[in-house]
Design an enzyme around this catalytic site. Structure first.
Site, mmCIF file in Angstrom:
data_model
loop_
_atom_site.group_PDB
_atom_site.id
_atom_site.type_symbol
_atom_site.label_atom_id
_atom_site.label_comp_id
_atom_site.label_asym_id
_atom_site.label_seq_id
_atom_site.Cartn_x
_atom_site.Cartn_y
_atom_site.Cartn_z
ATOM 1 N N HIS A 155 4.460 -11.053 -48.726
ATOM 2 C CA HIS A 155 3.085 -11.260 -49.052
ATOM 3 C C HIS A 155 2.385 -10.596 -47.665
ATOM 4 O O HIS A 155 1.063 -10.428 -47.602
ATOM 5 C CB HIS A 155 2.547 -12.585 -49.021
ATOM 6 C CG HIS A 155 3.577 -13.246 -50.182
ATOM 7 N ND1 HIS A 155 4.389 -14.062 -49.750
ATOM 8 C CD2 HIS A 155 3.206 -13.102 -51.556
ATOM 9 C CE1 HIS A 155 4.937 -14.515 -51.138
ATOM 10 N NE2 HIS A 155 4.400 -14.091 -51.971
ATOM 11 N N HIS A 156 3.046 -9.755 -47.026
ATOM 12 C CA HIS A 156 2.211 -8.866 -45.710
ATOM 13 C C HIS A 156 1.537 -9.522 -44.881
ATOM 14 O O HIS A 156 0.983 -9.088 -44.053
ATOM 15 C CB HIS A 156 1.580 -7.978 -46.381
ATOM 16 C CG HIS A 156 2.357 -7.204 -47.618
ATOM 17 N ND1 HIS A 156 3.069 -6.278 -47.371
ATOM 18 C CD2 HIS A 156 2.036 -7.267 -49.145
ATOM 19 C CE1 HIS A 156 3.671 -5.698 -48.739
ATOM 20 N NE2 HIS A 156 2.997 -6.336 -49.794
#
Length: 198
Positions: A155-156
């Site tokens: 999800h960075h």
């Protein structure tokens, strides 16, 4: 007459041999009982402290261990990596670690007991993914100004090398620092505070 037939040298040899063999047998017999005093794998996964060797971790390297069925990251930070920590504060959500979970003795600029050693639970505070270690100071596709840290490819979410979360990412908090202490210069025990720490 009877004393003349006694070989004193042989008697001493037999007595010493019997004592040595008896002592060795006692030690061999005691080993299974001593092992029962050590925490089992089940007890360790349930929360017993874990002692890990750090003597062979190279500067800049991260090694992963397990504690309470969770990954624990141990990073040997270099002076270059450490110099970037205060320069990241303006980009971080909680630079002073006021909202995050760490022992009081680790609520400092490096979030550690010794600046060069970072110990943390290797789980992203967003949805529990395991972030990657990206220790090199170099531009990355996800951050052209990357100064080393942890990156969650799911999800960075991004964290610096003190596991402090950057602004504008899904993760809400800094990564968790577990209780730990240095047994000696080459061993850390995870799960136990240093003596005298509350």
């Amino acid at each position: 007459m009877a004393d003349e037939s006694i070989n004193k040298g042989r008697r001493r040899f037999l007595t010493a041999s019997t004592a040595v063999i008896g002592g060795a047998g006692l030690i061999i017999t005691a080993i299974p009982f001593v092992e029962t005093w050590l925490p089992s794998a089940r007890a360790e996964s349930a929360g017993a402290p874990v002692t890990v060797a750090i003597g062979k971790i190279e500067p800049g390297q991260m090694v992963r261990y397990g504690w309470r069925s969770q990954p624990v990251f141990v990073v040997n930070r270099t002076p270059e990596q450490l110099q970037w920590l205060p320069k990241q504060d303006s980009r971080l959500r909680d630079p002073e670690s006021k909202e995050s979970d760490q022992p009081k003795y680790c609520q400092n600029a490096t979030r550690s007991i010794k600046p060069e050693w970072m110990v943390l639970i290797g789980i992203c505070t967003h949805l529990g993914c395991v972030p990657d270690y990206k220790g090199e100071v170099k531009p990355e596709p996800f951050d052209p100004n990357w100064k080393g840290g942890f990156y969650c490819p799911c999800h960075h979410s991004r964290y610096d090398l003190a596991a402090r979360v950057y602004q504008g990412v899904p993760a809400p908090l800094n990564m968790v620092v577990p209780p730990y202490h240095f047994v000696d210069d080459t061993h850390i025990q995870i799960g136990v505070d240093p003596k005298g720490a509350a």
